[in-house]
Design an enzyme around this catalytic site. Structure first.
Site, PDB file in Angstrom:
ATOM      1  CE1 TYR A 146      -9.076  -5.785  -0.183  1.00  0.00           C
ATOM      2  CE2 TYR A 146      -7.229  -4.439   0.514  1.00  0.00           C
ATOM      3  CZ  TYR A 146      -7.813  -5.271  -0.417  1.00  0.00           C
ATOM      4  OH  TYR A 146      -7.152  -5.602  -1.565  1.00  0.00           O
ATOM      5  CG  HIS A 164     -13.132  -4.737  -7.054  1.00  0.00           C
ATOM      6  ND1 HIS A 164     -12.900  -3.516  -6.454  1.00  0.00           N
ATOM      7  CD2 HIS A 164     -12.331  -5.625  -6.402  1.00  0.00           C
ATOM      8  CE1 HIS A 164     -12.001  -3.659  -5.485  1.00  0.00           C
ATOM      9  NE2 HIS A 164     -11.644  -4.937  -5.424  1.00  0.00           N
ATOM     10  CE  LYS A 218      -5.629 -14.055   3.072  1.00  0.00           C
ATOM     11  NZ  LYS A 218      -6.703 -14.261   3.912  1.00  0.00           N
ATOM     12  CD  GLN A 246      -2.272  -7.971  -9.813  1.00  0.00           C
ATOM     13  OE1 GLN A 246      -3.095  -8.810 -10.171  1.00  0.00           O
ATOM     14  NE2 GLN A 246      -2.660  -6.791  -9.340  1.00  0.00           N
ATOM     15  CG  MET A 293      -6.214  -7.872 -10.601  1.00  0.00           C
ATOM     16  SD  MET A 293      -6.071  -6.488  -9.422  1.00  0.00           S
ATOM     17  CE  MET A 293      -6.788  -5.155 -10.387  1.00  0.00           C
ATOM     18  CD  GLU A 294      -9.917  -4.944  -8.586  1.00  0.00           C
ATOM     19  OE1 GLU A 294      -9.325  -5.944  -8.128  1.00  0.00           O
ATOM     20  OE2 GLU A 294      -9.723  -3.779  -8.167  1.00  0.00           O
ATOM     21  CG  ASP A 353       2.161  -2.707  -4.905  1.00  0.00           C
ATOM     22  OD1 ASP A 353       0.961  -2.543  -5.184  1.00  0.00           O
ATOM     23  OD2 ASP A 353       3.007  -3.106  -5.732  1.00  0.00           O
ATOM     24  CG  HIS A 403     -13.204  -8.614  -2.751  1.00  0.00           C
ATOM     25  ND1 HIS A 403     -13.204  -7.806  -1.641  1.00  0.00           N
ATOM     26  CD2 HIS A 403     -12.278  -8.101  -3.578  1.00  0.00           C
ATOM     27  CE1 HIS A 403     -12.312  -6.851  -1.787  1.00  0.00           C
ATOM     28  NE2 HIS A 403     -11.722  -7.007  -2.960  1.00  0.00           N
ATOM     29  CD  GLU A 404     -11.020  -9.860  -6.505  1.00  0.00           C
ATOM     30  OE1 GLU A 404     -11.006  -8.729  -7.036  1.00  0.00           O
ATOM     31  OE2 GLU A 404     -10.357 -10.121  -5.481  1.00  0.00           O
ATOM     32  CD  GLU A 425      -9.365  -3.436  -3.192  1.00  0.00           C
ATOM     33  OE1 GLU A 425     -10.200  -4.295  -2.836  1.00  0.00           O
ATOM     34  OE2 GLU A 425      -8.806  -3.457  -4.313  1.00  0.00           O
TER      35      GLU A 425
HETATM   36  N1  BES Z   1      -7.719  -5.196  -6.185  1.00  0.00           N
HETATM   37  C1  BES Z   1      -7.354  -6.137  -5.201  1.00  0.00           C
HETATM   38  C2  BES Z   1      -5.952  -6.662  -5.352  1.00  0.00           C
HETATM   39  C3  BES Z   1      -4.873  -5.607  -5.236  1.00  0.00           C
HETATM   40  C4  BES Z   1      -5.003  -4.554  -4.344  1.00  0.00           C
HETATM   41  C5  BES Z   1      -3.745  -5.724  -5.997  1.00  0.00           C
HETATM   42  C6  BES Z   1      -4.001  -3.599  -4.258  1.00  0.00           C
HETATM   43  C7  BES Z   1      -2.757  -4.788  -5.910  1.00  0.00           C
HETATM   44  C8  BES Z   1      -2.883  -3.726  -5.040  1.00  0.00           C
HETATM   45  C9  BES Z   1      -8.328  -7.320  -5.154  1.00  0.00           C
HETATM   46  O1  BES Z   1      -9.636  -6.974  -5.435  1.00  0.00           O
HETATM   47  C10 BES Z   1      -8.341  -7.844  -3.741  1.00  0.00           C
HETATM   48  O2  BES Z   1      -8.744  -7.116  -2.879  1.00  0.00           O
HETATM   49  N2  BES Z   1      -7.897  -9.076  -3.528  1.00  0.00           N
HETATM   50  C11 BES Z   1      -7.868  -9.695  -2.214  1.00  0.00           C
HETATM   51  C12 BES Z   1      -8.986 -10.677  -2.068  1.00  0.00           C
HETATM   52  C13 BES Z   1     -10.184 -10.218  -1.340  1.00  0.00           C
HETATM   53  C14 BES Z   1     -11.160 -11.358  -1.106  1.00  0.00           C
HETATM   54  C15 BES Z   1      -9.960  -9.436  -0.093  1.00  0.00           C
HETATM   55  C16 BES Z   1      -6.581 -10.492  -2.098  1.00  0.00           C
HETATM   56  O3  BES Z   1      -5.904 -10.648  -3.093  1.00  0.00           O
HETATM   57  O4  BES Z   1      -6.279 -10.935  -1.010  1.00  0.00           O
HETATM   58 ZN    ZN Z   2     -10.433  -5.813  -3.945  1.00  0.00          ZN
END
Ligand code: BES
Ligand code: ZN
Length: 645
Positions: free
Chosen positions: A416, A333, A592, A173, A304-305, A408, A329-330, A352
């Site tokens: 978002y 991207h 999350k 990741q 993760m995209e 991070d 979503h992915e 995002e």
């Molecule tokens: N690119 C993100 C994941 C990410 C963001 C990893 C910032 C590290 C730092 C990915 O596209 C994402 O947004 N994932 C979301 C899911 C989405 C449906 C909102 C997640 O993991 O919750």
């Molecule tokens: Zn994203």
């Protein structure tokens, strides 16, 4: 280049201001200079030691061995370099916890020579700067290295931690700045490169990367990859394990452990339709294949995209497709983020926010406006909660330099939800007939480039504001991008289905009966989420027991429901849920979903004990990113500091 920000800021402070806000100007020349300087500031990446204005990686060739026993990737990275500055004579790379064995450079005569290098002491966030002396400005440089078992960007699972229990598993990741823990790199999205990789792995582990995976590849331990499109470092990805493939369409499919692949292919069967919707709106899909890799439940994110190979949590496979907006979503991207990329993590919303907007458009097209609107409302309620307490500095779309120590830690509500809301505002003001082609044009214009917010503003002013005058003012644009909070002009979204949920909840809270099965049988995950989220902060334990008896929330297989139910139960001392809550946060590692439960637990002494005991047990199965978040929450609680939700 963390240490040059201050000096750059000082140098241009008078002309451009270092707060990211556009300054006032006397003459057009001043304005042009100030804009250029503002952009230079915007493009400084404080999270990388790299010096891309001196020299840039054009291509990366990896040669790696996957060693499950030692939890190590070892081998070499060879860079083809573009020495942009004629005076440049060193290559500075980002690394974290890597052991660097040797560095060689190719000379003009084709021979390779040893190069001097030094590895600086480790910075907690940035890692160690690797400086390679290259007085000959070698066209290619090769670093031989090995990763640490604790690499922040990799997770290693023993066979027992997998579904099949036979083959070990590993995955990367890289976003935001973890690629440097498994490849020495210019780990900044400002730099884009093509890559190839030769990877060997033991036994029958299948290896996949964010590249041209072959669904029919022989599992012979020897794999080769090519990524012909230029990508930023955070999109570099690798996974290995007992992975099999099932097609969804000629250009899309699913990779997963054998016991999951069928369910996953069914849940994600609309992927090709999603691709067609996105293509109709925003232009051709430019990455050839689009496959989804379903990871073990310890994957720290929802998705993760990674280009050509989205990494996804198995927690969205709930059997009714109610959580497949994650795929939308992915996939989105592939335009917003992978094609047009933020040039530094300060501009996270360019990735995002745009993606959440596009995701919602795909969801609306495929599943209807009702679902799209419910998802908007859930996100905006979450934003409203977050904005009650987060620092206003984190509420602006284009973050000022120095706002975040660790990238991070950005506010996801801002990046978002405020980001997507802003685009929805533009959509409403200009109408879809104007806004859709504008966005398509934007993706095309900046394709395969990495840009700061200032470039978007420039483009929007020329191609939207000026083209359709009188609809949105520059002041409104600036308010959305540079001011905290949500502008009063933000469009509102109504959801009649949520209104019905609100009414049912209120009736029960006011002493009436719980909604009947005939009503709730039609509820989607989103309605259940909304039902629980609207419950008051405090609710007597016997009321929670009544809810639980009616709907069996405790032990739910749906992670989105668990994410909301367990904190409500814990905060109100409904101890019957504790064992299932502990089981949930042990089995799942998606940050999350589980952090709200940890955050609720640490608020009381008994809960803190349960959190610590559960963490001790769960930790070997957690990803380093999740472990770090849980550790921080527990440490803060022990210091008596308020923890974040
Ligand atoms: N690119 C993100 C994941 C990410 C963001 C990893 C910032 C590290 C730092 C990915 O596209 C994402 O947004 N994932 C979301 C899911 C989405 C449906 C909102 C997640 O993991 O919750
Ligand atoms: Zn994203």
């Amino acid at each position: 280049m963390r240490y040059s920000i201050l000096s750059l800021c000082l140098a241009v402070a008078v002309a451009a201001g270092c707060d990211g806000a556009p300054p006032a100007h006397d003459t057009p020349r001043d304005a042009a200079m100030a804009a250029a300087e503002q952009q230079a500031v915007a493009e400084v990446d404080e999270y990388s030691y790299a010096e891309p204005d001196q020299v840039r990686i054009d291509d990366l060739a990896l040669d790696l061995k996957v060693d499950f026993d030692n939890r190590q990737l070892a081998g070499s990275a060879t860079y083809t370099l573009d020495w942009a500055d004629p005076k440049a004579n060193r290559l500075v790379l980002d690394t974290r916890d890597l052991s660097i064995e040797k560095v060689v450079g190719e000379r003009a005569d084709g021979k390779w020579e040893d190069l001097k290098f030094s590895l600086a002491p480790k910075d907690k966030v940035l890692g160690s700067k690797l400086t390679i002396e290259a007085p000959q400005r070698n066209p290619r440089i090769r670093v031989t290295y090995a990763t640490s078992p604790e690499a922040s960007g990799l997770q290693w699972l023993t066979p027992e931690m997998t579904q099949g229990k036979k083959t070990p598993f590993m995955f990367s990741q890289s976003q935001q700045i973890h690629a440097r823990s498994w490849v020495p790199l210019q780990d900044t999205p400002r730099v884009r490169f093509t890559y190839t990789a030769h990877v060997t792995a033991p036994g029958d582990a299948m290896v996949l990367m964010s590249a041209d995976n072959d669904p029919n590849a022989a599992r012979d331990g020897d794999y080769s990859f090519k990524m012909p499109q230029k990508i930023p470092s955070y999109l570099l990805a690798i996974a290995a394990g007992d992975l099999v493939f099932q097609p969804i369409s000629p250009r899309a499919g699913v990779w997963a452990e054998p016991a999951t692949v069928g369910k996953a292919a069914k849940e994600f069967e609309d992927t090709e339709k999603m691709m067609r919707t996105a293509e109709r709106l925003y232009g051709p899909y430019r990455w050839e294949r689009y496959d989804i890799l379903v990871l073990p439940p310890s994957f720290p994110y929802g998705g993760m995209e990674n280009p050509r190979l989205t990494f996804a949590t198995p927690t969205v496979i709930v059997g009714d497709k109610s959580l497949v907006s994650l795929v939308a979503h992915e996939l989105a991207h592939s335009w917003s983020g992978n094609l047009v990329t933020f040039s530094t993590p300060k501009d996270g919303w360019l990735n995002e926010g745009f993606t959440s907007y596009v995701e919602n458009r795909i969801v609306e097209d495929l599943y209807g406006k009702e679902l799209a609107d419910m998802e908007k409302v859930i996100a905006r309620n979450e934003l409203a909660e977050e904005y009650k307490q987060i620092d206003p500095k984190l509420q602006v779309l284009a973050l000022r330099p120095g706002t975040l120590a660790d990238p991070d830690g950005a506010s996801s509500a801002t990046v978002y939800t405020k980001g997507a809301w802003f685009l929805q505002f533009l959509e409403e003001r200009f109408g879809r007939d104007a806004f859709d082609p504008f966005l398509k044009g934007y993706f095309d214009h900046f394709a395969f480039q990495s840009i700061p917010t200032t470039k978007f503003i420039e483009y929007a002013k020329a191609n939207l504001l000026a083209k359709y005058p009188g609809k949105v003012s520059e002041a409104e644009l600036d308010e959305w991008i540079y001011q905290p909070g949500i502008p009063a002009s933000a469009p509102k979204t109504a959801s009649p289905r949520f209104d019905a949920v609100d009414a049912a909840r209120k009736a029960w809270l006011d002493g009436g009966a719980l909604p009947e099965a005939a009503q709730t049988a039609k509820w989607s995950t989103q309605e259940w989420v909304h039902f629980i989220e609207g419950m008051p902060e405090t609710l007597p334990a016997d009321r929670l027991a009544a809810l639980d008896a009616a709907y069996q929330f405790t032990g739910t297989p749906n992670g989105e429901i668990a994410q909301r139910w367990y904190p409500l139960a814990i905060r109100n001392g409904y101890a019957q849920a504790n064992a299932a809550a502990a089981e949930f946060i042990t089995r799942v590692g998606r940050r999350k979903l589980i952090m709200p439960t940890y955050n609720a637990l640490v608020k009381t002494p008994d809960g803190l004990k349960l959190a610590e005991a559960t963490f001790a047990q769960a930790r070997p199965g957690y990803h380093p990113i999740t472990s770090a978040s849980v550790e921080e929450t527990i440490a803060k609680a022990k210091q008596g500091a308020p923890s974040t939700p």
